[in-house]
Write a protein that holds these residues in place. Structure first.
Motif, short mmCIF file in Angstrom:
data_model
loop_
_atom_site.label_atom_id
_atom_site.label_comp_id
_atom_site.label_asym_id
_atom_site.label_seq_id
_atom_site.Cartn_x
_atom_site.Cartn_y
_atom_site.Cartn_z
N ASN A 3 0.88 -1.13 -0.11
CA ASN A 3 -0.29 -0.06 0.06
C ASN A 3 0.85 1.05 0.04
OD1 ASN A 3 1.00 0.01 2.68
ND2 ASN A 3 -1.16 -0.36 3.41
N ASP A 4 2.08 1.01 -0.22
CA ASP A 4 3.02 2.17 -0.38
C ASP A 4 3.46 2.21 -1.68
OD1 ASP A 4 5.15 3.90 -0.41
OD2 ASP A 4 6.42 2.76 0.79
N PRO A 5 3.05 3.41 -2.56
CA PRO A 5 3.37 3.57 -3.84
C PRO A 5 4.77 3.61 -4.18
CG PRO A 5 2.36 5.60 -3.09
CD PRO A 5 2.55 4.60 -1.98
N TYR A 6 5.56 4.06 -3.28
CA TYR A 6 6.99 4.23 -3.56
C TYR A 6 8.08 2.66 -3.05
CZ TYR A 6 5.16 8.61 -3.65
OH TYR A 6 4.61 9.99 -4.16
N MET A 7 7.19 1.68 -2.72
CA MET A 7 8.07 0.58 -2.59
C MET A 7 8.70 0.13 -4.03
SD MET A 7 8.50 -1.98 -0.43
CE MET A 7 7.12 -2.15 0.72
N PRO A 8 9.85 -0.25 -3.71
CA PRO A 8 10.72 -0.60 -5.05
C PRO A 8 10.07 -1.79 -5.57
CG PRO A 8 11.95 -0.74 -3.37
CD PRO A 8 10.84 -0.06 -2.81
N VAL A 9 9.64 -1.92 -6.93
CA VAL A 9 9.34 -3.31 -7.45
C VAL A 9 9.87 -3.42 -8.85
CG1 VAL A 9 7.29 -3.46 -6.26
CG2 VAL A 9 7.24 -2.09 -8.25
N TYR A 10 10.90 -2.57 -9.24
CA TYR A 10 11.48 -2.47 -10.55
C TYR A 10 12.26 -3.49 -11.09
CZ TYR A 10 9.12 1.96 -9.80
OH TYR A 10 8.11 2.95 -9.43
N ASN A 11 12.70 -4.40 -9.78
CA ASN A 11 13.57 -5.43 -10.30
C ASN A 11 12.99 -6.94 -9.85
OD1 ASN A 11 15.68 -3.90 -11.33
ND2 ASN A 11 16.58 -3.64 -9.19
N TYR A 12 11.51 -6.87 -9.87
CA TYR A 12 10.72 -8.01 -9.53
C TYR A 12 10.93 -8.99 -10.45
CZ TYR A 12 7.27 -10.33 -7.11
OH TYR A 12 6.42 -11.07 -5.98
N ASP A 13 11.35 -10.18 -10.16
CA ASP A 13 11.48 -11.01 -11.57
C ASP A 13 11.02 -12.42 -11.01
OD1 ASP A 13 13.22 -11.99 -9.18
OD2 ASP A 13 14.91 -12.06 -10.65
N ARG A 14 10.15 -12.58 -9.98
CA ARG A 14 9.12 -13.74 -9.63
C ARG A 14 7.92 -13.76 -10.67
NH1 ARG A 14 8.58 -14.54 -3.24
NH2 ARG A 14 7.93 -16.29 -4.08
N GLU A 15 7.56 -14.87 -10.77
CA GLU A 15 6.25 -15.15 -11.50
C GLU A 15 5.17 -15.04 -10.74
OE1 GLU A 15 4.46 -18.42 -14.71
OE2 GLU A 15 6.55 -18.57 -14.25
N SER A 16 4.50 -13.86 -10.70
CA SER A 16 3.36 -13.94 -9.67
C SER A 16 2.06 -13.24 -10.54
CB SER A 16 3.46 -12.79 -8.77
OG SER A 16 5.08 -13.30 -8.00
N ALA A 38 2.35 -0.53 -12.67
CA ALA A 38 1.92 -1.52 -13.88
C ALA A 38 3.07 -1.63 -15.05
CB ALA A 38 0.60 -1.05 -14.29
N GLN A 39 3.43 -0.50 -15.49
CA GLN A 39 4.44 -0.55 -16.31
C GLN A 39 5.78 -1.22 -15.84
OE1 GLN A 39 5.19 3.63 -16.74
NE2 GLN A 39 4.06 3.82 -18.66
N ALA A 40 6.34 -1.28 -14.62
CA ALA A 40 7.33 -2.05 -14.19
C ALA A 40 7.13 -3.48 -14.31
CB ALA A 40 7.45 -1.43 -12.72
N PHE A 41 5.90 -4.00 -13.62
CA PHE A 41 5.35 -5.42 -13.64
C PHE A 41 5.24 -6.10 -14.99
CE2 PHE A 41 4.41 -4.86 -9.23
CZ PHE A 41 5.08 -6.02 -8.61
N LYS A 42 4.88 -4.99 -16.20
CA LYS A 42 4.86 -5.70 -17.46
C LYS A 42 5.97 -6.05 -18.06
CE LYS A 42 1.54 -5.31 -19.65
NZ LYS A 42 0.72 -6.39 -20.05
#
Length: 252
Positions: free
Chosen positions: A146-159, A177-181
Motif C-alpha cells: 500500500n506504499d506506492p514508492y515501494m521498489p518493485v522495479y527488479n521484481y523477477d518472480r512469476e506472480s 503497472a509499467q514495471a510489472f509488465k
C-alpha cells in the motif's frame, strides 16, 4: 452542526435543549424562542447561549442552520438508499456469464503462479490488505503493498499482480503497472471502468461500474463490489488448486 467537539462542551441545560431539538427537529424550525423555552423549561437567555455555542448569532440563525442540517441528513439517507440499489445492480451483473468467465480466466492464471501480490493506495490499499489476508486464509502465498514508492522495479518472480484502483488513473499505480509488465508476472486490475489507463495496461481487468461519490478530495465510493471480486477470485482459485491436487496434477 452539532459537531461532537461542541456537544462535549454542553452543560445540563444545553443537553436539555439539545435533546428536545433532536427529538422534535422539524417542529423546532417553526417555533419562536419563547415556545422552545416553554417546552424545555429553559430560559430564553440559556437558549441563546446554546445557540452561540453552536456558532449561531441568535435563534433565527440557529433555525436557519437547523433547516440546512435537516436537508443534509435527508440527502445522506437518499445517498445510502441509492448506494444499496447500486450494489444490487452490481450483484446482478456478477451473475452474468461474461463476468463469471472473466473471474474463471483470472483464477486459472492465479492458480499457476507462485504467489499473489495485491497493490493499492489509500482505501484501495486497505482492500489490497484485505485481499491478501483472504488469499492467505485459503492457503495461498500472498502479499500486499500500500506504499506506492515501494521498489518493485527488479521484481523477477512469476506472480499474479492485482492492482486495485477506483479511477484507474492513479499515476503511481500506472508506473507500477509499467514495471510489472516488464517482469514474468501477469497483471490483473480491478477498476471502475474498462476504459481507464490501468485497465488497458493490464493482462486482465474486472470493472465494477459503481458511481464514484466524492466530497472534496475524499472518495466515498463503497468497496463492497471490490470485496466481492477479491473473495470470488480467492475462493475459485482455491477450488481449482484443490481439484488438481486431488487428481495428482501439477498446475503449470
Amino acid at each position: 452542526m452539532f459537531e461532537p467537539e461542541i456537544v462535549k462542551t454542553y452543560n445540563d441545560l444545553d443537553r436539555t435543549v439539545y435533546n428536545y431539538v433532536i427529538n422534535n427537529i422539524h417542529k423546532v424550525t417553526l417555533m419562536r424562542i419563547r415556545d422552545l423555552s416553554e417546552f424545555t423549561h429553559v430560559s430564553t437567555t440559556s437558549i441563546l447561549r446554546f445557540c452561540k455555542k453552536n456558532e449561531c448569532n441568535g435563534f433565527s440563525e440557529f433555525k436557519y442552520k437547523l433547516k440546512q442540517y435537516i436537508t443534509q441528513q435527508e440527502e445522506i439517507q437518499l445517498y445510502h438508499y441509492n448506494d444499496v440499489h447500486e450494489h444490487i445492480d452490481f450483484l446482478k451483473k456478477a451473475q452474468s456469464e461474461h463476468f463469471n468467465q472473466a473471474i474463471t480466466d483470472i483464477c486459472q492464471v492465479i492458480a499457476t503462479t507462485q504467489n499473489v501480490l495485491l497493490i493499492g493506495i489509500g482505501t484501495s490499499g486497505i482492500m489490497a490488505e484485505y485481499g491478501a489476508r483472504f488469499f492467505s486464509t485459503l492457503g495461498m502465498l500472498s502479499h500486499f503493498i500500500n506504499d506506492p514508492y515501494m521498489p518493485v522495479y527488479n521484481y523477477d518472480r512469476e506472480s499474479t499482480v492485482i492492482l486495485i484502483s477506483n479511477s484507474g488513473e492513479t499515476t503511481e499505480l500506472i508506473n507500477i503497472a509499467q514495471a510489472f509488465k516488464k517482469s514474468p508476472s501477469k497483471v490483473v486490475s480491478i477498476t471502475n471502468t474498462a476504459s481507464s489507463t490501468i485497465a488497458k495496461m493490464s493482462d486482465y481487468n474486472i470493472s465494477t461500474y459503481i458511481n464514484v461519490d466524492r466530497q472534496g478530495s475524499v472518495n466515498l465510493a463503497s468497496n463492497i463490489s471490490i470485496m466481492y471480486i477479491l473473495e470470488s477470485l480467492a475462493k475459485q482459485t482455491s477450488d481449482i488448486r484443490t481439484s488438481h491436487q486431488l487428481k495428482g496434477e501439477r498446475l503449470r
